[in-house]
Design an enzyme around this catalytic site. Sequence first.
Site, PDB file in Angstrom:
ATOM      1  N   HIS A   1      40.753 -40.634  -7.679  1.00  0.00           N
ATOM      2  CA  HIS A   1      40.753 -39.026  -6.974  1.00  0.00           C
ATOM      3  C   HIS A   1      42.065 -38.649  -6.763  1.00  0.00           C
ATOM      4  O   HIS A   1      42.569 -37.736  -7.037  1.00  0.00           O
ATOM      5  CB  HIS A   1      40.276 -38.658  -5.586  1.00  0.00           C
ATOM      6  CG  HIS A   1      38.772 -39.569  -5.836  1.00  0.00           C
ATOM      7  ND1 HIS A   1      37.880 -38.250  -6.829  1.00  0.00           N
ATOM      8  CD2 HIS A   1      38.226 -40.012  -5.295  1.00  0.00           C
ATOM      9  CE1 HIS A   1      36.542 -38.973  -6.342  1.00  0.00           C
ATOM     10  NE2 HIS A   1      36.583 -40.400  -5.833  1.00  0.00           N
ATOM     11  N   LYS A   2      43.383 -39.292  -7.063  1.00  0.00           N
ATOM     12  CA  LYS A   2      44.601 -39.641  -6.746  1.00  0.00           C
ATOM     13  C   LYS A   2      45.438 -39.497  -7.669  1.00  0.00           C
ATOM     14  O   LYS A   2      45.226 -39.484  -8.795  1.00  0.00           O
ATOM     15  CB  LYS A   2      45.298 -40.799  -6.331  1.00  0.00           C
ATOM     16  CG  LYS A   2      44.775 -41.373  -4.630  1.00  0.00           C
ATOM     17  CD  LYS A   2      43.913 -39.957  -3.956  1.00  0.00           C
ATOM     18  CE  LYS A   2      42.803 -40.227  -2.605  1.00  0.00           C
ATOM     19  NZ  LYS A   2      43.242 -41.900  -1.762  1.00  0.00           N
ATOM     20  N   ASN A   3      46.923 -38.645  -7.499  1.00  0.00           N
ATOM     21  CA  ASN A   3      47.641 -37.919  -8.446  1.00  0.00           C
ATOM     22  C   ASN A   3      47.565 -38.915  -9.245  1.00  0.00           C
ATOM     23  O   ASN A   3      47.982 -38.194 -10.446  1.00  0.00           O
ATOM     24  CB  ASN A   3      49.165 -37.685  -7.791  1.00  0.00           C
ATOM     25  CG  ASN A   3      48.660 -36.660  -6.673  1.00  0.00           C
ATOM     26  OD1 ASN A   3      47.688 -35.758  -6.714  1.00  0.00           O
ATOM     27  ND2 ASN A   3      49.904 -36.689  -5.987  1.00  0.00           N
TER      28      ASN A   3
END
Length: 377
Positions: free
Chosen positions: A178-180
């Site tokens: 879910h992160k960049n």
Amino acid sequence: MIRPGFREWLAVGRLFLNGHLLRTDDAGLHLCGRFEAELAAFTGSSHALALSSGTAGLVCALQACGIGPGDEVLVPAYTWMATAGAVLLVGAVPVLVEIDQTLTMDVADLKAKLTDRTRAVIPVHMINRPCDMDGIMGVARSQGLRVIEDASQAVGVRYKGQMCGTMGDMGVFSFNQHKNMTSGEGGAVLTNDPGLHSRAVNAHDMGIGYRSQVPGGNTPIFVGNNYRISEIQGAILRVQLAKLRARIVKMQRRVVMLDRVLRAAGFPITPQNDPDGPLGLAVTFATEAEAMAFGRKRGVRRLFDNSKHTYTEWHPILERRMSHPGLDPWAWAAIAPDRLINDCPRTLDLLRRSCAVNLMTAAPLPVVQVMARRLAA
Ligand SMILES: *Cc1c(COP(=O)(O)O)cnc(C)c1O
């Protein structure tokens, strides 16, 4: 998330031709080591350690700083449970700090929560928006506290020109899906202090005593864990980092455009600690009803409804459940049962009235423009 594609596939394919998947294998490609050097260069940090998750990163950073039983660590009431959970895992006690109108740690409340047991503070840069690092560092330096930035949700975000994760004693990134940027699971610990780096490396590797290279020659070593990543993740992360610059530009453009369109339509955009830095956008309404109505639109979510990031949903922590009854950081800190987890009513009120706006990075900018006008209507 940057969608993994052909370049990641190719990098993993090359690794398979080499065949050595363990990062500490001398005959390997040393992709994890190369990634760490590239991440350090990209962020402007002296040292970077890649490991298995952001949570593992927080645990290793706390262990590197020597935080343990009897200590209190200040964490915001709005964050993923791992920020407070990691504190408990090293035997210390998390103390909740309210957020302010920027949706990040409130510096005045940080001061109010200090006790003679406070040893560290973990500011969290939530939803790609930086904390008031000047304010937080000011308090921490005057009180002799360690600062571990949780930049899990802010890889590539800047505060007054500096990368989130590089301003405190240590900084933590997450590379989960879910992160960049992502390798499915993964994380990193940044620091400019060679001693802290060496201790973090020790903390993340049970076999540190058998490695040919130990950074800083941290002797005597202490009992670590195994939070190492494999070369497969190293291969993927190198490509993801190479793609991150373009991704940041893309996010910035969308933030600027959405901010302009919504502001022009009279929406109360959530204030920022650095108007130029953030890669995320939020709106804070005067009433809960307005936030609920806006939160029902496509591409928007009310922060209170994404409840896992609200402290009132951290059930194992609220119910004082560790893996063993004897493993009870609150008892070790002699904290009375009625103040296990302090209440933060202002945080709940702000989250009830605030919405995050999705940057819709998968859609081309003109499409996002149409969506923005629809949101503003
Ligand atoms: C994602 C996240 C973490 C933990 O990261 P994992 O890699 O999933 O362990 C910690 N803190 C915050 C604020 C996060 O969003």
